[in-house]
Each structure stands twice: as C-alpha cells, then as structure tokens.
Design a protein around this motif. Structure first.
Motif, PDB file in Angstrom:
ATOM      1  N   UNK A  39       0.819  -1.216   0.000  1.00 51.76           N
ATOM      2  CA  UNK A  39       0.000   0.000   0.000  1.00 51.76           C
ATOM      3  C   UNK A  39       0.851   1.265   0.000  1.00 51.76           C
ATOM      4  N   UNK A  40       2.180   1.113  -0.159  1.00 52.94           N
ATOM      5  CA  UNK A  40       3.045   2.278  -0.037  1.00 52.94           C
ATOM      6  C   UNK A  40       2.736   3.341  -1.085  1.00 52.94           C
ATOM      7  N   UNK A  65      -8.056   3.703  -2.619  1.00 50.13           N
ATOM      8  CA  UNK A  65      -6.699   3.145  -2.612  1.00 50.13           C
ATOM      9  C   UNK A  65      -6.621   1.889  -1.751  1.00 50.13           C
ATOM     10  N   UNK A  66      -7.307   1.889  -0.588  1.00 51.36           N
ATOM     11  CA  UNK A  66      -7.298   0.705   0.276  1.00 51.36           C
ATOM     12  C   UNK A  66      -7.941  -0.481  -0.425  1.00 51.36           C
ATOM     13  N   UNK A  67      -9.064  -0.241  -1.109  1.00 48.68           N
ATOM     14  CA  UNK A  67      -9.738  -1.342  -1.823  1.00 48.68           C
ATOM     15  C   UNK A  67      -8.859  -1.865  -2.956  1.00 48.68           C
ATOM     16  N   UNK A  68      -8.287  -0.937  -3.755  1.00 45.47           N
ATOM     17  CA  UNK A  68      -7.458  -1.367  -4.896  1.00 45.47           C
ATOM     18  C   UNK A  68      -6.210  -2.098  -4.391  1.00 45.47           C
ATOM     19  N   UNK A  69      -5.544  -1.526  -3.409  1.00 51.25           N
ATOM     20  CA  UNK A  69      -4.320  -2.152  -2.907  1.00 51.25           C
ATOM     21  C   UNK A  69      -4.591  -3.502  -2.269  1.00 51.25           C
ATOM     22  N   UNK A  70      -5.680  -3.598  -1.487  1.00 51.77           N
ATOM     23  CA  UNK A  70      -6.027  -4.878  -0.858  1.00 51.77           C
ATOM     24  C   UNK A  70      -6.372  -5.918  -1.902  1.00 51.77           C
ATOM     25  N   UNK A  71      -7.099  -5.506  -2.958  1.00 57.42           N
ATOM     26  CA  UNK A  71      -7.558  -6.474  -3.970  1.00 57.42           C
ATOM     27  C   UNK A  71      -6.425  -6.955  -4.838  1.00 57.42           C
ATOM     28  N   UNK A  74      -2.403  -7.191  -1.745  1.00 56.32           N
ATOM     29  CA  UNK A  74      -2.325  -7.812  -0.425  1.00 56.32           C
ATOM     30  C   UNK A  74      -2.752  -9.253  -0.573  1.00 56.32           C
ATOM     31  N   UNK A  75      -1.923 -10.197  -0.019  1.00 58.32           N
ATOM     32  CA  UNK A  75      -2.217 -11.623  -0.125  1.00 58.32           C
ATOM     33  C   UNK A  75      -3.476 -11.944   0.681  1.00 58.32           C
ATOM     34  N   UNK A  89      -2.977  -5.276  10.211  1.00 57.78           N
ATOM     35  CA  UNK A  89      -2.300  -4.097  10.791  1.00 57.78           C
ATOM     36  C   UNK A  89      -1.842  -3.151   9.690  1.00 57.78           C
ATOM     37  N   UNK A  90      -1.286  -3.730   8.601  1.00 60.61           N
ATOM     38  CA  UNK A  90      -0.807  -2.890   7.484  1.00 60.61           C
ATOM     39  C   UNK A  90      -1.947  -2.051   6.904  1.00 60.61           C
ATOM     40  N   UNK A  91      -3.113  -2.660   6.652  1.00 61.33           N
ATOM     41  CA  UNK A  91      -4.258  -1.934   6.082  1.00 61.33           C
ATOM     42  C   UNK A  91      -4.791  -0.930   7.093  1.00 61.33           C
ATOM     43  N   UNK A  92      -4.803  -1.336   8.399  1.00 66.97           N
ATOM     44  CA  UNK A  92      -5.275  -0.399   9.421  1.00 66.97           C
ATOM     45  C   UNK A  92      -4.402   0.837   9.503  1.00 66.97           C
ATOM     46  N   UNK A  93      -3.088   0.626   9.464  1.00 62.30           N
ATOM     47  CA  UNK A  93      -2.169   1.766   9.505  1.00 62.30           C
ATOM     48  C   UNK A  93      -2.382   2.659   8.285  1.00 62.30           C
TER      49      UNK A  93
END
Length: 846
Positions: A39-40, A65-71, A74-75, A89-93
């Motif tokens: 997510x950087x 950005x959170x939705x795109x990066x997670x989808x 993010x594993x 934790x990474x997504x929460x931060x």
C-alpha cells in the motif's frame, strides 16, 4: 451553479484519477517491490486528493486506494479477504494515515481560508485608512471635547454606529458603550487614561444605535494645543468583529490541532528531521521508547538508535525514496539507550518546498515489538518442531549411531546456539565412552576416552540426568574433557543423559563461550532432542546387532550351501560314474537275454518265454533309465555356451528324430513358429523339445489319436500373462534352481508353485523373450501334481500304463535352467496340457 458543479466534479474526480494512476505505478513497480509494501504507493493519491480537495476527497482516495491495494497487492491477491495479523495491521495503519493526512489537509485548508479572511480584513483596514485620509468612510472618526461630548461625526461613524450626525452631535460618547461598561465608568476611565498616557487603545464591545453589539478597535488620543492644554480627544473606531471571529476560529483550530497532536503523541512515535536527517523535534513517546532525553536526541541523527540489524542497502533505499519526495514505509529494528532492541512500523513523509525539494521529514512510528516478539517466538517454536521432526526423519534414515549423531547435532544448532556439541555413548564394561563431537560449522569427529575424563568419579552415573554449568571455571574438580573445553574459551556446559528403557546409555552435551549462555527454553529443547536421540541410539544399536547377527547367519548359510554344493557335486559325479559303469554289464545282460530268446526260445514253454521276454524288457528299461541319468548328469556338469539359434531349425531337428514314434502313434503335429532366434544351446534345446513332444504323444487316453500344436510368441521382459494365480489354479511356473553358473535374468511370473531362485546371477536386461508352447490333447495333469512332475523319478502312472523312467521333465527343467530360461505347464485333468519354455530372444547386439 455550473461552476459549482464543475468544482465538485473536479474535487471528486481527482481521487479516482490519482488512485488509478497509483495502481498503474504500483503495477509497474511490482517486479521491484513484489509483495513488500503493497500500500506504499497508494499514500500518494491520498496526499494529492487531500491537498487538492480537502477532507472528503482525501477520505474518498483513502477508501479507493485501500480497496485497490487490498484487492491487487495484499495476499491473497484478487480478493478483498484479509488474512493474517500483519495484513490487517498494514491496512489499518494505511487507513489511519489516510484519515490523518485528510484531516490535517482539511485543517490546513481551513486555517489558510481563515488566514486569508484575516488578511482580507487587514487589507480592508488598510483601505479604510486610505479612505480615512481621503474620505474616512470605513472608520468611525470623530472628535470629543474635553468633557467627552461628541463634536464631529464622519460618514464612517454614521455607517458603523448607525447614528446620523444630527442625532449624535452634542451627546456624550458614553452612548456608544455597553450598559455594563457605563456602569463600570469605563468611558471616563478611557479618557483619563488618554490624558495621562497620551492615548488609549482598546478592543472591546461597542453598541450601535439599534442596540446591536460589535467588536470595536478603539483608539482615543488626547488633543492638546501648543501650550499643552487639553483641547479634546480624537476617537477612531474600527469594526473588528470579523477579525475577532476569525481569531476565535483560529484559537479553536489550534485547540483542535493540539488535541490531535496529543492523541497522536499517545498513540504514535513522532520525530521531525531536517533535510540532512538531523533530528529537530521528537515527542515524549519517542523519548520513552528510546530511553534518550529530548536534549540527547535533538541535533543527532537516527544512527544514534541504529541496531545494526539492517544492511546498508536497506537505509540507502529508504533515503533514495524520501529524497525523491516519496513516502517510505517499512519496519525497522532500533536499539534503545540501555542496549535493548525494539521494532517500529515506520512511515516517513517528506515535506516539500516550492521547488518540490524535501526540506523536512516527519517520521510516524508505531511500536510493534510485542508483535515481532510473538513472531520470533512462533518462528523459534516452528524451528524447534522442524528440528525435532528432522531428527525423527533422521532416525528412520540413519544406518549407524554416527550418522544418527551427525544428523541430530547438525539440526540442533538451528535452535540452540552452541559452539560445540557432543554425543557420548558409554561402554560400562570397559569403562570407556565413545565421543562424537561436532563444532558448530565443522564435521563430526569420533574418539574413545575414559568415562572419568567426562564425569568425576564421585558422581554416580545412575543419578546423572541434567547437568548445567553456567561457568566451567567454577567447577571443582573439573574432569579433563571439560578442562580442555575451558582452555579453548568455552564457559557454559549443558549435558542431558541419554536413557533408554531405564538404562543410562550416554549423554548429549553442548558448549558455548558466553557465561550462562543456555536459557530454560534451550534446556527444554536439548532435553527433547536427548530423549529422541536415546531411543534412536538404542534402536540403532539393536539394528547394528541384528545386522551383525544377520551377516553371521548369512556367512553360515553360505558355508553350509558350499558344503551342500560340494556334496551335490560329489553325488552327481557318483551318479554319472555309476550310470556309466552299469551300462557295460547291462548291455551284456540285454544281449544274452535277447540271444537266449531268439536261439533257445523254442525250448522254453510259454511261462519260460514270458520270463525271457520280461528279462529283455527290464534290461531295455534299465538301459533307458541309465541313459536318462547320464543325460541329466551331463546337463548338470557340462559347460554350456549359449549362442544364437533359429527356433524353426530346432523344431525341424526334433521332429526328424521323432519321425518313427510320430508315425507309430499316427500323431498329428501342427507347427506355427515365425522366424524367431533365441539364445540357447542347440543340443540341449533339441533334447528339451524332443522330451516335451514325446510326452505329448505318449500321455493320451487309449484309442485317442495324439494331436500336438506347437507355436511361439514374443513377450516383453517381465510381461506375464497370468498375474493372478487364483484366476488360473492350473498353471505352474518353475524357476531356475541354484546353479553356480552365469545365467540370464531371473524373470519371474507370480505362481502358486513358484520355486525361488537365490543363486542366479543376472546379466544385462534384454528387450524381449520367446515363449514356446507345446499343447496336446492328452490326459491332463491335476493341479496338485503339477509342481512335482518336474522332479527326478517323479511318475504319476505305473509303467504298465505309460512307459518311462520319470526323468523326462526333470531333464527338460534342468536343460532350460542351464540356458537361463523358464519352464511351466497349464493343465486340467482330462483336458490336455500346455507345456511352455521361455528363452531370451536374440538382439542385434547379442
């Protein structure tokens, strides 16, 4: 309205466009970043959207950005499922950072707008001053007499106060004050202050004609003539209500920012640095975690808390990222003032000047030491389990105690930091110990030492279980082996007894250079390994004893087999000699009996002639038996050289030899043999085929014409027609018997009556075999007799029923075995028989 829609569309279009561009950038950087910092890159659209549109666009960019990066990154990818504490934790931060950035940007925008309002107010004041000079319509400028009565009134005063000149002139200026100020005599005090000080300045509430209040900046200046006599007062009033409101809002904003800073200080570790990385400010959380005071940190760089854990490339990548103006995010291991270590999840945000160059950096950190410690504990536990599993697997693979010790010590070092380890196996009968030692990076060494060199004589071996000596220099008396380790610089020693079935069989020991190097966890691990090693060592010892016993038995079997072979060879020599020597007198008996019958037969009565005929027949049978014995013995003793033989020519020779018998029996023989060549001995193979055909035309019911069918087929090596014996109980396959000769491969077919071949020496594998079948319409053979018919002198019928010596099939078996082949039969009583022999097919390289 259209302009508002356009601004609204552009404000919310920027987050979408920036998020898509960040997705493209992160995809391009995928080969470089891989699964790191998923997510950087997406913090960039958040910053851009918040800077451009404020809170709501920034929150929208954070969500997109959170939705795109997670989808996508993010594993597991291409899924919105969040697996693992680290990913959560990474997504929460990321979400917290996005909200904070959006909130700070919105706050900044509000402050700038209010600052612009204040600036606008100041500009209006400046314009009012100009108008005051020119027309003074935005300022209430009026003059008072020495008693405070209004004597002049300008347009600005009329506009601000609401009084017309005709209504206010002559009135005391206290009419402009609030009721509370009048009761406190504030108008008089203001004039007295102006007289005493020369002027009076105040920001306070003033009242208009309609009774409304406003914030007024009042300046009262005492006016004196040239002689210094008080002539009156000039009063300048400016409406500062908007400014006061802006100041109040700014005060609230500062209060809000202070509260946010307080919350962040309690939750995060904050530090700011200049463009060179020197610390300019830290919060209390930073000081608390690093154990350095603010004075010790200010002016230093972060090398002060560098743990040395990360390579130089790690920090080179960090600096190259933030110097480009990009946000860096990662996990860093730092060292506190007392030497302890802690982990922080770090985000470094660069602040850029007008030229786009970083002039300051803000580092936001979160303490993740507990999480890292938990991960480290889990990792060590996994290593511990893996090491124990590896030792278990080594137990199954090890062939000796040395291999077992090497496998255990090699895997033990991954979970216990030893400098040297050893496995000691006691030999109490000789008071010696077999010592298997291994340095942490070396090979296994083996030596034998007295037990007293390891354990003091005063210590009972049966009482030893766990020995942990934190400092060998304090041990007295110190056994020679431990003294040697102490001389090499090793201080800590941990030893666990190896006990199997209640019996002490050895020790597992580890050495380390530091004092008290082994923790309670290390002791537990070594104990578990020692318990497994004790069982494995005992099993290895039993296995070695069993192998030695098996080798001894095998040697005895070999010796006994050699004795039996010598006896068999002597017996075969005797049989051959006896058969050969008996033929001469037998020929005399047979000749004389024949002469007696021919020349003097007329002199005998019928009973005498019968006796003479029986004498001739018995001599013939005895001669045939001796000939069979000679043939059988010759097959056992003679050297056979295998060569390429045309199977069709063998059949021609065999049928030629049997032509008289075939004609006498009126047998019908049908041969279906392609051009096959096999490896064999010509004379032996002819004899084998002759015996099988002879049996085929002999063993038929009375009055039945013998019918024989002979054919051959090609079969691959290991190819068996009958894999399941139960499917055909009437098939018997015989394997080669023990021969001290070099034969062809032992190609077995599963059989109910298979005879093992333990003495055959295989040669190179061949491509195919040829099986020759000889089928008859004879009386057949019961399954229970099929195994025995290939034995010497084995007969199923009396001589009066079917003539013969009982050696024909024994000669067949012996001949086929000597040629490296196999022989078998398929038969059912009363339904004929199918005998077969199988030999190796010749190849181009044979």
């Amino acid at each position: 309205m259209r302009e508002a829609k356009r601004l609204l569309l552009s404000s919310y279009g920027v987050p979408v466009l920036a998020s898509l561009l960040a997705l493209l950038l992160r995809s391009l950087l995928a080969p470089l970043l891989r699964e790191n910092a998923p997510l950087l890159v997406f913090i960039i659209p958040v910053m851009i959207s918040a800077w451009y549109g404020g809170l709501k666009p920034g929150l929208l960019a954070t969500a997109i950005s959170a939705l795109i990066g997670c989808y996508f990154f993010v594993q597991p990818v291409f899924s919105l499922d969040i697996t693992g504490v680290a990913n959560g934790v990474r997504i929460g931060i990321f979400l917290v950072e996005g909200v904070l950035i959006s909130w700070l940007s919105e706050t900044r925008r509000g402050a700038m707008q209010r600052s612009e309002a204040i600036a606008s107010s100041l500009r209006e004041s400046e314009e009012s001053y100009r108008l005051l000079v020119e027309g003074v319509e935005d300022y209430a400028i009026f003059r008072l007499d020495p008693k405070g009565n209004i004597v002049t009134w300008n347009n600005g005063a009329e506009r601000i106060k609401g009084y017309k000149a005709a209504d206010i002139l002559g009135q005391n200026y206290s009419i402009l004050f609030t009721v509370e100020d009048i009761e406190r005599h504030k108008p008089e005090q203001a004039l007295l202050m102006a007289v005493r000080e020369g002027h009076f300045v105040e920001d306070s509430w003033r009242r208009r004609k309609d009774g409304s209040l406003f914030w007024a900046s009042t300046t009262i200046t005492a006016l004196r003539n040239e002689s210094g006599k008080l002539c009156g007062f000039s009063n300048v009033i400016r409406d500062i209500t908007q400014r006061k409101q802006a100041e109040e809002e700014l005060r609230k904003l500062v209060k809000d920012l202070s509260d946010v800073k307080f919350a962040i200080d309690r939750a995060a570790i904050l530090a700011t640095t200049d463009e060179r990385g020197n610390i300019t400010n830290v919060n209390d959380k930073f000081c608390e975690l690093s154990q350095y005071s603010r004075e010790e940190l200010i002016g230093q760089n972060h090398r002060l808390i560098n743990s040395g854990y990360h390579p130089q490339e790690f920090f080179a990548n960090l600096w190259s990222t933030i110097k480009r103006g990009d946000v860096w995010h990662g996990e860093i291991k730092n060292r506190a003032k007392d030497g302890s270590y802690y982990w922080v999840d770090t985000t470094i945000v660069p602040f850029l000047d007008d030229a786009g160059q970083p002039f300051q950096y803000l580092a936001i950190r979160f303490d993740i030491s507990d999480r890292k410690h938990a991960q480290e504990v889990l990792h060590r536990y996994a290593q511990r389990l893996e090491a124990l599993h590896e030792i278990d697997r080594a137990i199954l693979r090890a062939e000796s105690t040395k291999q077992l010790a090497r496998a255990a010590l090699l895997r033990l070092h991954s979970v216990v930091p030893y400098e040297q380890a050893m496995v000691v196996l006691f030999r109490f009968q000789t008071q010696e110990a077999e010592l298997l030692t291994r340095e942490w990076n070396g090979e296994l060494r083996r030596e034998t030492i007295p037990i007293s060199d390891l354990i003091p004589i005063q210590v009972s071996l049966q009482q030893v279980s766990i020995r942990y000596i934190e400092n060998l220099s304090t041990l007295a008396p110190c056994p020679p082996l431990l003294e040697r380790q102490l001389a090499e610089g090793k201080r800590s020693f941990l030893s666990i007894s190896l006990i199997a079935e209640g019996e002490l069989i050895g020790e597992l020991g580890v050495f380390a250079r530091p004092v008290a190097a082994f923790t309670q966890e290390h002791q537990e691990i070594v104990t578990e390994v020692a318990n497994q090693l004790a069982i494995a060592t005992q099993q290895a010892r039993l296995r070695e004893q069993r192998q030695n016993y098996a080798a001894e038995l095998e040697q005895r079997v070999i010796e006994r087999t050699a004795e039996l072979q010598e006896a068999n060879e002597a017996l075969e020599v005797f049989v051959y000699s006896a058969s050969h020597d008996l033929r001469a007198p037998l020929r005399g008996i047979q000749g004389l009996a024949q002469v007696l019958l021919e020349d003097y037969g007329d002199l005998f009565d019928s009973e005498g002639q019968l006796y003479a005929q029986r004498l001739v027949l018995s001599a013939q049978e005895m001669s045939a038996l001796l000939q069979d014995l000679l043939d059988y013995s010759r097959l056992s003793r003679a050297e056979i050289n295998l060569q390429r033989i045309d199977l069709a020519s063998i059949m021609t020779s065999a049928l030629t030899q049997l032509q008289t018998e075939l004609q006498a029996q009126k047998a019908q023989v049908r041969v279906e043999i392609p051009c096959f060549e096999v490896m064999g001995h010509r004379a032996t193979l002819i004899q084998v085929v002759t015996n099988l055909i002879t049996n085929a035309i002999k063993f038929v019911p009375p009055g039945v014409q013998p019918q024989v069918r002979i054919w051959a087929e090609e079969r691959g090596v290991g190819d068996e027609e009958h894999q399941n014996v139960s499917a055909d109980e009437n098939m018997t396959q015989l394997q080669p018997r023990d021969e001290n000769k070099t034969l062809l491969p032992d190609i077995r077919t599963p059989s109910r009556y298979a005879i093992p071949n333990n003495q055959v020496t295989p040669v190179a594998a061949v491509s195919a075999n040829i099986r020759l079948w000889i089928e008859d319409n004879g009386i057949g053979i019961e399954p229970r007799h099929q195994e025995n018919i290939f034995q010497a002198f084995e007969r199923l019928h009396g001589v009066e029923t079917y003539s013969g010596t009982g050696m024909g099939l024994a000669i067949v078996r012996k001949g086929v075995e000597r040629m490296g082949g196999r022989v078998g039969v398929e038969s059912q009583f009363g339904d004929g028989s199918r005998f077969w022999i199988e030999l190796r097919q010749t190849t181009s390289t044979a």
